[in-house]
Design a protein around this motif. Structure first.
Motif, PDB file in Angstrom:
ATOM      1  N   ARG A 253       9.710   8.602  18.564  1.00  0.00           N
ATOM      2  CA  ARG A 253      10.038   8.853  16.946  1.00  0.00           C
ATOM      3  C   ARG A 253       9.038   8.217  16.446  1.00  0.00           C
ATOM      4  O   ARG A 253       8.376   6.855  16.817  1.00  0.00           O
ATOM      5  N   VAL A 254       7.958   8.513  15.685  1.00  0.00           N
ATOM      6  CA  VAL A 254       6.906   7.478  15.354  1.00  0.00           C
ATOM      7  C   VAL A 254       7.246   6.358  14.520  1.00  0.00           C
ATOM      8  O   VAL A 254       8.006   6.477  13.855  1.00  0.00           O
ATOM      9  N   LEU A 255       6.591   5.488  14.555  1.00  0.00           N
ATOM     10  CA  LEU A 255       7.148   4.526  13.987  1.00  0.00           C
ATOM     11  C   LEU A 255       6.007   4.106  12.350  1.00  0.00           C
ATOM     12  O   LEU A 255       5.774   4.840  11.739  1.00  0.00           O
ATOM     13  N   PRO A 256       7.364   4.390  12.111  1.00  0.00           N
ATOM     14  CA  PRO A 256       6.803   4.109  10.643  1.00  0.00           C
ATOM     15  C   PRO A 256       5.546   3.673  10.102  1.00  0.00           C
ATOM     16  O   PRO A 256       5.610   4.016   8.624  1.00  0.00           O
ATOM     17  N   GLU A 257       5.230   2.156  11.026  1.00  0.00           N
ATOM     18  CA  GLU A 257       4.575   0.890   9.917  1.00  0.00           C
ATOM     19  C   GLU A 257       3.291   1.532  10.334  1.00  0.00           C
ATOM     20  O   GLU A 257       2.681   1.472  10.095  1.00  0.00           O
ATOM     21  N   ALA A 258       3.193   2.566  11.169  1.00  0.00           N
ATOM     22  CA  ALA A 258       2.133   3.305  11.465  1.00  0.00           C
ATOM     23  C   ALA A 258       0.877   4.010  10.950  1.00  0.00           C
ATOM     24  O   ALA A 258       1.711   4.862   9.883  1.00  0.00           O
TER      25      ALA A 258
ATOM     26  N   PRO B 227       3.985   4.898  23.607  1.00  0.00           N
ATOM     27  CA  PRO B 227       4.488   4.061  23.341  1.00  0.00           C
ATOM     28  C   PRO B 227       3.436   2.772  22.579  1.00  0.00           C
ATOM     29  O   PRO B 227       2.876   2.504  23.618  1.00  0.00           O
ATOM     30  N   GLY B 228       4.215   2.628  21.244  1.00  0.00           N
ATOM     31  CA  GLY B 228       4.459   0.949  20.778  1.00  0.00           C
ATOM     32  C   GLY B 228       5.207   0.942  20.381  1.00  0.00           C
ATOM     33  O   GLY B 228       4.876   0.084  19.692  1.00  0.00           O
ATOM     34  N   ALA B 229       6.487   0.882  21.006  1.00  0.00           N
ATOM     35  CA  ALA B 229       7.537  -0.203  20.492  1.00  0.00           C
ATOM     36  C   ALA B 229       8.207   0.498  22.025  1.00  0.00           C
ATOM     37  O   ALA B 229       8.573   1.254  22.321  1.00  0.00           O
ATOM     38  N   ASP B 230       9.284  -1.066  21.786  1.00  0.00           N
ATOM     39  CA  ASP B 230      10.520  -1.020  22.962  1.00  0.00           C
ATOM     40  C   ASP B 230       9.607  -1.501  23.814  1.00  0.00           C
ATOM     41  O   ASP B 230      10.055  -0.384  25.189  1.00  0.00           O
ATOM     42  N   ILE B 231       8.421  -1.711  24.029  1.00  0.00           N
ATOM     43  CA  ILE B 231       7.686  -2.179  25.197  1.00  0.00           C
ATOM     44  C   ILE B 231       7.350  -3.416  25.725  1.00  0.00           C
ATOM     45  O   ILE B 231       7.822  -4.629  24.206  1.00  0.00           O
ATOM     46  N   PHE B 232       7.593  -3.877  27.130  1.00  0.00           N
ATOM     47  CA  PHE B 232       6.420  -5.466  27.038  1.00  0.00           C
ATOM     48  C   PHE B 232       5.478  -5.849  27.627  1.00  0.00           C
ATOM     49  O   PHE B 232       5.320  -4.546  28.480  1.00  0.00           O
ATOM     50  N   SER B 233       5.635  -6.468  27.447  1.00  0.00           N
ATOM     51  CA  SER B 233       4.312  -7.159  28.109  1.00  0.00           C
ATOM     52  C   SER B 233       3.146  -8.482  28.274  1.00  0.00           C
ATOM     53  O   SER B 233       4.050  -8.925  27.758  1.00  0.00           O
ATOM     54  N   ALA B 234       2.069  -9.109  28.387  1.00  0.00           N
ATOM     55  CA  ALA B 234       2.070 -10.243  28.850  1.00  0.00           C
ATOM     56  C   ALA B 234       1.989 -10.502  27.369  1.00  0.00           C
ATOM     57  O   ALA B 234       0.831 -10.162  26.681  1.00  0.00           O
ATOM     58  N   THR B 235       2.071 -12.417  27.321  1.00  0.00           N
ATOM     59  CA  THR B 235       1.840 -12.371  25.689  1.00  0.00           C
ATOM     60  C   THR B 235       0.769 -14.363  26.066  1.00  0.00           C
ATOM     61  O   THR B 235       0.341 -14.683  24.827  1.00  0.00           O
ATOM     62  N   ASP B 236       1.064 -14.418  27.306  1.00  0.00           N
ATOM     63  CA  ASP B 236       0.159 -16.113  27.347  1.00  0.00           C
ATOM     64  C   ASP B 236       0.053 -15.638  28.898  1.00  0.00           C
ATOM     65  O   ASP B 236       0.631 -15.043  29.508  1.00  0.00           O
ATOM     66  N   ALA B 237       0.003 -17.488  29.867  1.00  0.00           N
ATOM     67  CA  ALA B 237      -0.142 -17.276  30.837  1.00  0.00           C
ATOM     68  C   ALA B 237       0.803 -17.093  31.587  1.00  0.00           C
ATOM     69  O   ALA B 237       0.749 -16.830  33.116  1.00  0.00           O
TER      70      ALA B 237
ATOM     71  N   VAL C 171       6.496  -6.245  22.877  1.00  0.00           N
ATOM     72  CA  VAL C 171       5.486  -6.474  21.483  1.00  0.00           C
ATOM     73  C   VAL C 171       5.642  -4.910  20.723  1.00  0.00           C
ATOM     74  O   VAL C 171       6.250  -4.179  20.850  1.00  0.00           O
ATOM     75  N   ARG C 172       5.170  -4.352  20.070  1.00  0.00           N
ATOM     76  CA  ARG C 172       5.222  -3.717  19.074  1.00  0.00           C
ATOM     77  C   ARG C 172       3.706  -3.658  18.293  1.00  0.00           C
ATOM     78  O   ARG C 172       3.270  -4.502  17.561  1.00  0.00           O
ATOM     79  N   GLY C 173       3.706  -1.943  18.389  1.00  0.00           N
ATOM     80  CA  GLY C 173       2.480  -2.094  17.153  1.00  0.00           C
ATOM     81  C   GLY C 173       1.835  -0.817  18.096  1.00  0.00           C
ATOM     82  O   GLY C 173       1.547  -0.667  18.547  1.00  0.00           O
ATOM     83  N   THR C 174       0.706   0.041  17.142  1.00  0.00           N
ATOM     84  CA  THR C 174       0.005   0.836  17.813  1.00  0.00           C
ATOM     85  C   THR C 174      -1.116   0.568  18.832  1.00  0.00           C
ATOM     86  O   THR C 174      -1.084   0.845  18.675  1.00  0.00           O
TER      87      THR C 174
END
Length: 418
Positions: A326-331, A342-352, A358-361
């Motif tokens: 479902r498209v992100l409502p804030e997109a 995918p722009g939500a319900d995903i994970f990524s590295a954030t520092d060392a 993470v969330r967002g387009t």
């Protein structure tokens, strides 16, 4: 105004009441608004319209705070968009035009050449007693044959839901990469270690940022973060560093020149801002060099102005979806939407050392770019269209059949980041 949300019977994640202003990794990165709590999307047209107004109000409030907190470095242009204080940029300016501008009180700051794009521009200082907006109008009237604009500032298209970052940037490793990003700096996370070459285009750059780190890991990460093109190498241009007015149009244009000159074939720009004459010229010049640019549509909602550079011709504009597609409502929106990822319900590295949700387009765009880079030879102009068509063919159609303004040609890399 058309609101590009899902049909009313569908639900998604949003904080309808307010957006949280998350902490930023460094002093050089502008603020980002993201949902505070997950709730169901309102199911009536009136509620959806109100949601759009709430998002737009949050965007305007965020920009106002940003300018107020950085008055020594930032000002409004004639359209009330944030830009570098006391500075105008121009292309197509002759020597005679420069002299005329100087006589009128516009000091010449520099003549700059972007070698990778064969592009020249000049920077003028505005008269000390004149606002940026007034100076912009005056210089345009004085030099009608030149392209005059403020040096606009571009904002991040998403953020990690994690604390602010305090770490150093990854050591730069010489690489022959076909992928590039223009963002904040990248931290030395194990998932990308030894495969990122960085360059700085702002004071203090490269400086590690959670945003740039997350984007990089989603593209090339391996180990506990599996990127869309796991194990590949990456060129990363940090346009923020620690500068209060980092992320400006001139910095992005110079970063594009560096990437194009290094032979990068696909560039991700998860930054959002207004139309800018210099940036538009730089984007077109990079495209003529065979560079495909993939950009996020932002997170300011469908009532926000069209996002740039996503809205420029030939740029692939990417929106984000959640785990139920479902498209992100804030997109946000662009003049065109080309793909979803995918722009939500995903994970990524954030520092060392860490990873986080993470969330967002911002985080959808690098997934599309990484996948596209596997289909596109390095800077082969005549192969751009076939590569994009291959990506269109593998995209999973969402929403209305065929291309639609909400999902574009469909979902790319649907399992990535999950």
């Amino acid at each position: 105004m058309k609101h590009w949300f899902l049909p009313a019977m569908c639900t998604t994640l949003l904080s309808a009441a307010a957006f949280a202003q998350l902490g930023l990794p460094t002093g050089g990165l502008p603020p980002v608004g993201l949902p505070e709590l997950p709730v169901e999307l309102p199911q009536t047209s009136a509620a959806l319209a109100q949601l759009g107004r709430t998002l737009e109000s949050a965007r305007l409030d965020r920009l106002t705070r940003f300018v107020r907190q950085n008055r020594d470095a930032v000002d409004y242009d004639s359209n009330r968009d944030p830009a570098v204080r006391g500075e105008l940029v121009a292309t197509g300016v002759s020597d005679d035009a420069i002299k005329a501008a100087q006589v009128a009180g516009f000091a010449l700051l520099s003549r700059d050449a972007i070698e990778g794009l064969n592009l020249n521009y000049v920077r003028f200082a505005t008269p000390a007693t004149m606002s940026l907006a007034k100076a912009e109008e005056k210089l345009r009237a004085l030099l009608p044959d030149a392209e005059i604009d403020a040096n606009h500032i571009y904002f991040l298209g998403g953020a990690s839901l994690a604390p602010p970052l305090a770490t150093t940037a990854a050591a730069s490793t010489s690489t022959n990469a076909s992928l590039g990003i223009i963002d904040g700096g990248v931290a030395d996370h194990p998932s990308v270690r030894g495969r990122v070459e960085q360059n700085g285009f702002a004071a203090g750059a490269p400086t590690a940022s959670s945003h740039g780190t997350s984007v990089a890991a989603l593209m090339i990460g391996n180990g506990n973060i599996k990127g869309a093109r796991s194990g590949a190498s990456l060129l990363a241009a940090d346009v923020y560093g620690t500068a209060k007015a980092g992320g400006n149009a001139a910095a992005i244009a110079r970063a594009l020149g560096w990437l194009a000159g290094r032979g990068v074939s696909v560039v991700t720009i998860s930054l959002i801002g207004p139309h800018n004459a210099l940036l538009k010229t730089a984007v077109a010049a990079a495209q003529r060099k065979g560079v495909i640019i993939v950009a996020a549509v932002g997170n300011d909602g469908p009532a926000s102005p069209p996002a740039y550079p996503a809205s420029y011709p030939g740029v692939l504009a990417v929106t984000g979806v959640d785990e139920r597609n479902r498209v992100l409502p804030e997109a946000g929106r662009a003049v065109h939407t080309d793909f979803a990822a995918p722009g939500a319900d995903i994970f990524s590295a954030t520092d060392a050392t860490k990873k986080a949700r993470v969330r967002g387009t911002s985080f959808a765009a690098p997934l599309v770019a990484a996948r596209l880079s596997t289909l596109y030879p390095r800077q082969s102009n005549n192969a751009v269209e076939p590569a994009v068509r291959k990506l269109m063919a593998e995209a999973i159609d969402l929403g209305k059949k065929g291309h639609d303004p909400l999902y574009g040609h469909g979902l790319v890399c649907g399992k990535c980041g999950r």
